[in-house]
Scaffold this motif. Structure first.
Motif, mmCIF file in Angstrom:
data_model
loop_
_atom_site.group_PDB
_atom_site.id
_atom_site.type_symbol
_atom_site.label_atom_id
_atom_site.label_comp_id
_atom_site.label_asym_id
_atom_site.label_seq_id
_atom_site.Cartn_x
_atom_site.Cartn_y
_atom_site.Cartn_z
ATOM 1 N N LYS A 201 14.255 86.039 -6.749
ATOM 2 C CA LYS A 201 13.645 87.094 -6.416
ATOM 3 C C LYS A 201 11.817 86.979 -7.048
ATOM 4 C CE LYS A 201 17.304 90.290 -5.843
ATOM 5 N NZ LYS A 201 17.987 91.498 -6.416
ATOM 6 N N GLY A 202 12.225 86.474 -8.504
ATOM 7 C CA GLY A 202 10.751 86.543 -9.102
ATOM 8 C C GLY A 202 10.130 85.203 -8.549
ATOM 9 N N MET A 203 10.497 84.202 -8.040
ATOM 10 C CA MET A 203 9.609 83.254 -7.256
ATOM 11 C C MET A 203 9.124 83.667 -6.159
ATOM 12 S SD MET A 203 9.358 80.321 -9.030
ATOM 13 C CE MET A 203 8.584 79.542 -7.606
ATOM 14 N N ALA A 204 9.758 84.829 -5.492
ATOM 15 C CA ALA A 204 9.126 85.493 -4.296
ATOM 16 C C ALA A 204 7.965 86.227 -4.549
ATOM 17 C CB ALA A 204 10.232 86.447 -3.533
ATOM 18 N N VAL A 205 8.078 87.048 -5.909
ATOM 19 C CA VAL A 205 7.069 87.746 -6.181
ATOM 20 C C VAL A 205 6.101 87.040 -6.665
ATOM 21 C CG1 VAL A 205 6.315 89.279 -7.930
ATOM 22 C CG2 VAL A 205 8.524 89.919 -6.925
ATOM 23 N N LEU A 206 6.193 85.950 -7.431
ATOM 24 C CA LEU A 206 5.088 84.945 -7.806
ATOM 25 C C LEU A 206 4.464 84.299 -6.372
ATOM 26 C CD1 LEU A 206 3.569 83.614 -9.843
ATOM 27 C CD2 LEU A 206 5.066 81.738 -9.871
ATOM 28 N N GLU A 207 5.274 83.873 -5.437
ATOM 29 C CA GLU A 207 4.600 83.352 -4.368
ATOM 30 C C GLU A 207 3.794 84.417 -3.564
ATOM 31 O OE1 GLU A 207 4.427 80.150 -3.257
ATOM 32 O OE2 GLU A 207 5.778 79.202 -4.789
ATOM 33 N N SER A 208 4.230 85.540 -3.472
ATOM 34 C CA SER A 208 3.403 86.691 -2.593
ATOM 35 C C SER A 208 2.038 86.872 -3.381
ATOM 36 C CB SER A 208 4.271 87.865 -2.678
ATOM 37 O OG SER A 208 3.400 88.801 -2.045
ATOM 38 N N ALA A 209 2.276 86.902 -4.961
ATOM 39 C CA ALA A 209 0.969 87.120 -5.676
ATOM 40 C C ALA A 209 -0.138 85.946 -5.371
ATOM 41 C CB ALA A 209 1.377 87.292 -6.997
ATOM 42 N N LEU A 210 0.441 84.725 -5.471
ATOM 43 C CA LEU A 210 -0.414 83.895 -5.231
ATOM 44 C C LEU A 210 -1.182 83.574 -3.871
ATOM 45 C CD1 LEU A 210 1.589 80.848 -7.019
ATOM 46 C CD2 LEU A 210 -0.357 82.105 -7.726
ATOM 47 N N ALA A 211 -0.350 84.142 -2.923
ATOM 48 C CA ALA A 211 -0.850 84.201 -1.404
ATOM 49 C C ALA A 211 -1.875 85.199 -1.151
ATOM 50 C CB ALA A 211 0.449 84.591 -0.523
ATOM 51 N N GLN A 212 -1.928 86.219 -2.107
ATOM 52 C CA GLN A 212 -2.938 87.063 -1.912
ATOM 53 C C GLN A 212 -4.087 86.861 -2.874
ATOM 54 O OE1 GLN A 212 -1.293 91.115 -2.191
ATOM 55 N NE2 GLN A 212 0.641 90.272 -1.316
ATOM 56 N N LEU A 213 -4.147 85.862 -3.851
ATOM 57 C CA LEU A 213 -5.026 85.557 -4.637
ATOM 58 C C LEU A 213 -6.411 85.001 -3.993
ATOM 59 C CD1 LEU A 213 -5.144 85.414 -7.790
ATOM 60 C CD2 LEU A 213 -4.464 82.803 -7.822
ATOM 61 N N SER A 214 -7.322 85.647 -4.406
ATOM 62 C CA SER A 214 -8.738 85.355 -4.013
ATOM 63 C C SER A 214 -9.457 84.306 -4.937
ATOM 64 C CB SER A 214 -9.575 86.532 -3.891
ATOM 65 O OG SER A 214 -9.652 87.159 -5.042
ATOM 66 N N GLY A 215 -9.326 84.445 -6.180
ATOM 67 C CA GLY A 215 -9.919 83.491 -7.301
ATOM 68 C C GLY A 215 -9.031 82.238 -7.444
ATOM 69 N N ASP B 35 3.308 76.945 -15.879
ATOM 70 C CA ASP B 35 3.737 75.395 -15.244
ATOM 71 C C ASP B 35 3.756 75.468 -13.874
ATOM 72 O OD1 ASP B 35 4.278 74.397 -17.705
ATOM 73 O OD2 ASP B 35 6.369 74.835 -17.661
ATOM 74 N N ILE B 36 4.100 76.713 -13.008
ATOM 75 C CA ILE B 36 4.127 76.707 -11.687
ATOM 76 C C ILE B 36 2.717 76.672 -11.015
ATOM 77 C CG2 ILE B 36 4.883 78.164 -9.769
ATOM 78 C CD1 ILE B 36 7.159 79.125 -11.211
ATOM 79 N N ILE B 37 1.806 77.668 -11.725
ATOM 80 C CA ILE B 37 0.378 77.738 -11.193
ATOM 81 C C ILE B 37 -0.482 76.748 -11.710
ATOM 82 C CG2 ILE B 37 0.775 80.440 -11.215
ATOM 83 C CD1 ILE B 37 -1.456 80.354 -13.689
ATOM 84 N N ARG B 38 -0.241 75.945 -12.621
ATOM 85 C CA ARG B 38 -0.977 75.029 -13.175
ATOM 86 C C ARG B 38 -0.804 73.692 -12.022
ATOM 87 N NH1 ARG B 38 1.888 73.543 -17.566
ATOM 88 N NH2 ARG B 38 0.502 75.323 -18.563
ATOM 89 N N GLU B 39 0.337 73.760 -11.427
ATOM 90 C CA GLU B 39 0.483 72.643 -10.250
ATOM 91 C C GLU B 39 -0.544 73.016 -9.186
ATOM 92 O OE1 GLU B 39 4.418 72.737 -9.264
ATOM 93 O OE2 GLU B 39 5.292 71.880 -11.060
ATOM 94 N N ARG B 40 -0.878 74.270 -9.021
ATOM 95 C CA ARG B 40 -1.871 74.678 -7.888
ATOM 96 C C ARG B 40 -3.421 74.799 -8.443
ATOM 97 N NH1 ARG B 40 2.220 78.599 -4.461
ATOM 98 N NH2 ARG B 40 4.190 77.435 -5.459
ATOM 99 N N ASP B 41 -3.539 74.350 -9.788
ATOM 100 C CA ASP B 41 -4.742 74.199 -10.317
ATOM 101 C C ASP B 41 -5.306 75.789 -10.475
ATOM 102 O OD1 ASP B 41 -7.202 73.172 -11.429
ATOM 103 O OD2 ASP B 41 -8.266 73.050 -9.431
#
Length: 877
Positions: free
Chosen positions: A371-385, A409-415
């Protein structure tokens, strides 16, 4: 010297100095809501230090298990990464209650640490600190012990205020307090750090291994320091720290106890790097989690259960960091039992229960991570910066158990990066709230000091004569009580039971010549019973001879419920298993309520069996036996101790039922024979927290009255159904079958009606750029039939958009359908979101099918017009 040998040597040494060996108390402080967990050896003796309790001994020693992972003492994030931070540790302590003081306490500590018969630590390796104003302690160290003065360091008020010092200890903001002296071990020049009080004191060279607190003052709210009439001693020596010294290692994690746990952890996680910090985290957290479960805490989202869940999930996360994504934590319990089960047999006894709790939490956490991964993925999908909000990172940590480094670690892979400043701000707020909730803030000076004790005669008497020894009104002592005043009366002896062990306090009256005081409750303050109530007539003074009379009918009903609770507890363990333990209870004259550990709902069949077992014991009408003995003898008899209770040197063992069906420690009042209960009837079973169930039941007259009510209800039902009681189930089954057939017929009729109206609706469709669009209202159609209509109309129209509205009172249902080719231009979910607010609702769904609901049928016409207008704009743009 092994850790177990040090523990045993410490207890033997102080036992040879006439100290009573007292077992470790629970990690849940008994009857003490001011502490989250037992965090020091003195906690179980707190009432003794403040004069609220007396023991048969004036000297004690213990090996107390402690947890510091929440509230004021919370270094959770440091655990595993430093040499000496732990969530769980063992505190070896010796205590004097008005017996010996500074000289003996210092000599005992020095003898144990340096003498050849005991630890034989070289004296030159030890340094000492004292409070700067404590000349007496300084002189004892220098002149009697012989410690060079340059190795005795005076520590002043180094924490920002008077008596705020590393070497001045206080139980709370007020109450007992005093200077302390600490013993430090010098690990040698090879390790960086300076002596205590120096700029380099935070280094690891000089490590505190013993603290001796001299409780000699009572601090009042105005800050005055009044000498205590009986100065006492409270000491603590960390077992893990001393083991590191005795085993010539620098880190606590290098001692034998931890090495065995680290090896087991490495094996369970398939790790080859034994220096990995994650192994330390898991090994440390294993101890705190296991012993918290042993002492009755279960993972939950609040209080102690929340802290346990955080610790456990941190351990599991570190297992994931090591590459172990399968459940592994529960497999380590056997290694811990092997290491500590002999010193703490309760751990070995609860091994299966601990393993089950661990496994269930591991499985639950696996779902939470998803569930946490789903929340993170949703937040990243809406990220503008390029920066993730600190609020999102904190939510992932606090709600879903994601540590900041995992999110990073997760977001570092996405710069990407994290707003760590905001995250740190929220973490600081949480820690401050946690500290505020866990701080020990009791104004001991505001407790009325009472001399002597109240003798309880209520086991054998419901009325007796006594003398008033104290009158307390709004926290203040008074000499005289007048009519209309509410107060607490203290007697030299009483038949009134004071609330404890889940049993409510007795009610009744205290009378004398011309005076009548109604007792509405009775509680305990130390060794005294406080009779709370209101003076209805006359006047009562200290020294007045009175008659204390308990309401016998209420007492009898309460006793029935309390005795039935014991029988219920035994039956639950017999039917469900030995993992069942009490988590709380309430016994009054109306009912009994019993909370217990169990991980699933008790089935109706099990409840029936449990109820039958209890009533069989009631019908046996065996005598209820009580015996006062010592704790060890009680344990040998198999007596169970109850959750949250404190027990003194002498305990009361209550046995009831055939072949000692129930044997428990209990100070409550009970029936004379099990048959006096009459009947027990379970009226409800429910869940109250994760892993905790609740049963409510009634006994005696209340149970018989309940049975009468059920018979009356059954009689009324039989009359309505025109059948006999034995035919009720059969009759209801027949009616259910008939109802089901009628519902099918009704659904079919609605479907046919809807189909009949479809042709009329087709004619209302509008063509917008070659796409057929229909928005219409069809009343009296249920949601399922409405969906069928949308499908049929859309299919007949070809490339089409259809939205239909239906009403039931003010409730509005709206369903939109879009042909697959048209979804490139119009999405059903967008159409629903556009028009639903006009009918006071909302909705959404897939591009080809969406649903919504509202509460304003008056807005349907406007919604239909808006639908056509919006579709026209969308299709023709």
């Amino acid at each position: 010297m092994k850790s177990a040998e040090i523990r045993q040597a410490f207890l033997q040494f102080f036992n040879s100095k006439e100290h009573s060996i007292v077992p470790s108390s629970s990690l849940i402080p008994g009857n003490d809501p001011t502490l989250l967990f037992t965090n020091a050896g003195m906690v179980q003796f707190k009432d003794v230090f403040i004069g609220e309790d007396k023991r048969s001994y004036t000297r004690a020693t213990s090996s107390q298990r402690c947890v510091r992972a929440g509230g004021k003492h919370n270094d959770l994030e440091n655990v595993g990464y430093t040499a000496r931070h732990h969530t769980f540790f063992e505190m070896l302590g010796n205590f004097s209650f008005g017996d010996y003081f500074k000289e003996s306490a210092i000599k005992y500590a020095w003898e144990f640490l340096t003498s050849k018969e005991w630890m034989a630590i070289p004296a030159e390796k030890l340094w000492v600190t004292v409070y700067s104003e404590d000349d007496e302690a300084f002189d004892i160290w220098a002149t009697q012990i012989g410690v060079p003065k340059d190795r005795i360091i005076r520590i002043g008020d180094n924490k920002g205020g008077r008596y705020n010092s590393d070497n001045f200890w206080a139980m709370g903001d007020t109450g007992p307090c005093g200077p302390c002296t600490e013993i430090f071990y010098d690990h040698g020049e090879s390790i960086w750090g300076g002596p205590p009080g120096s700029p380099e004191e935070d280094g690891d060279r000089y490590i505190e291994i013993w603290n001796i607190v001299f409780m000699q003052f009572n601090r009042t709210p105005d800050g005055a320091m009044n000498p205590l009439p009986a100065p006492s001693v409270d000491t603590g020596m960390g077992l893990e720290r001393v083991a590191a010294v005795m085993q010539d290692v620098h880190s606590n994690y290098e001692i034998d106890l931890f090495q065995n746990l680290l090896n087991a952890t490495a094996e369970a996680t398939n790790s080859t790097d034994l220096e990995n910090k994650s192994l330390r985290v898991i090994a440390d957290h294993l101890r705190s989690c296991a012993f918290l479960v042993v002492d009755g805490v279960l993972p939950s989202n609040e209080g102690r259960g929340y802290v346990l869940r955080r610790i456990m999930r941190r351990a599991i996360r570190h297992g994931h960091k090591l590459g172990q994504t399968n459940a592994f934590f529960h497999k380590l319990v056997s290694a811990l039992v092997k290491e500590m089960g002999e010193a703490y047999p309760e751990l070995a006894q609860a091994q299966a229960q601990v393993e089950k709790v661990f496994l269930l939490e591991e499985e639950q956490f696996a779902k939470t991570l998803e569930k946490g991964m789903a929340v993170l993925e949703s937040a990243l999908a809406q990220l503008s910066g390029k920066e993730l909000s600190g609020d999102v990172a904190f939510t992932l940590y606090d709600t879903y158990g994601f540590p900041l480094d995992l999110t990073a670690d997760i977001i570092r892979e996405r710069d990407l990066t994290i707003d760590e400043a905001r995250y740190d701000e929220l973490m600081t707020q949480q820690r401050e709230m946690s500290r505020a909730a866990g701080q020990f803030k009791v104004d001991y000076s505001n407790v009325v000091q009472l001399d002597g004790a109240t003798e309880f005669l209520g086991y054998s008497e419901l009325e007796n004569s006594g003398v008033v020894t104290a009158l307390i009104v709004e926290g203040e002592s008074k000499d005289t009580l007048s009519v209309g005043e509410s107060a607490a009366i203290v007697l030299n002896h009483t038949p009134f039971y004071a609330e404890s062990g889940g049993q409510v306090g007795d009610t009744g009256f205290i009378t004398s010549d011309g005076a009548k005081f109604e007792v509405t409750d009775c509680t305990k303050q130390g060794a005294h019973h406080l009779h709370h109530g209101k003076l209805l007539e006359g006047e009562i003074k200290i020294g007045t001879a009175v008659t204390a009379s308990v309401d016998d009918s209420i007492r009898a009903k309460t006793a029935c419920n309390h005795s039935a609770t014991h029988l219920l507890h035994a039956a639950l363990r017999d039917v469900l298993g030995d993992h069942v333990s009490q988590k709380g209870s309430l016994n009054d004259s109306q009912k009994l309520r019993f909370d217990f550990s169990h991980f699933e709902a008790v089935t109706p069949e099990q409840l029936k069996t449990i109820e039958q077992m209890v009533n069989a014991q009631i019908r046996s009408n065996t005598a209820v036996a009580t015996e006062v003995t010592d704790m060890e003898t009680a344990k040998e008899r198999g007596a169970m101790a109850l959750f949250g209770e404190k027990y003194g040197d002498s305990v009361r063992v209550l046995s009831m039922g055939t072949d000692n069906f129930s044997v428990e420690l209990c100070g409550g009042t009970h029936v004379n024979r099990t048959g006096d209960v009459g009947l027990m009837k379970i009226v409800s079973e429910s869940g109250v927290a994760a892993g905790v169930r609740r049963i409510e039941a009634i006994t005696g007259e209340a149970a018989l009255s309940w049975v009468d009510q059920q018979e009356s209800l059954l009689s009324d039902v039989c009359a309505l159904l025109k059948t006999k009681p034995e035919k009720v189930v059969e009759r209801v089954d027949t009616l259910k079958s008939e109802l089901k057939e009628l519902e099918k017929a009704l659904a079919s009729a609605k479907s046919q009606l809807a189909a009949a109206g479809t042709d009329d609706l087709l004619a209302q469709a509008r063509s917008i750029a070659d796409i057929q669009c229909l928005a219409a209202r069809v009343d009296g159609v249920d949601a399922k039939s409405l969906g069928d209509m949308v499908d049929k109309i859309r299919d007949k129209l070809g490339n089409a958009v259809v939205i239909l509205f239906s009403t039931e009172g003010e409730k509005v249902t709206l369903i939109a359908g879009v042909s697959k080719p048209v979804t490139k231009v119009v999405k059903a979910g967008d159409l629903i979101k556009e028009v639903a607010p006009l009918v006071g609702g909302k909705g959404g769904g897939r591009p080809d099918m969406a649903r919504g609901g509202g509460t304003d049928a008056g807005g349907i016409d406007a919604a239909i017009n808006q639908a056509y207008e919006w579709l026209s704009g969308k299709i023709t743009q």
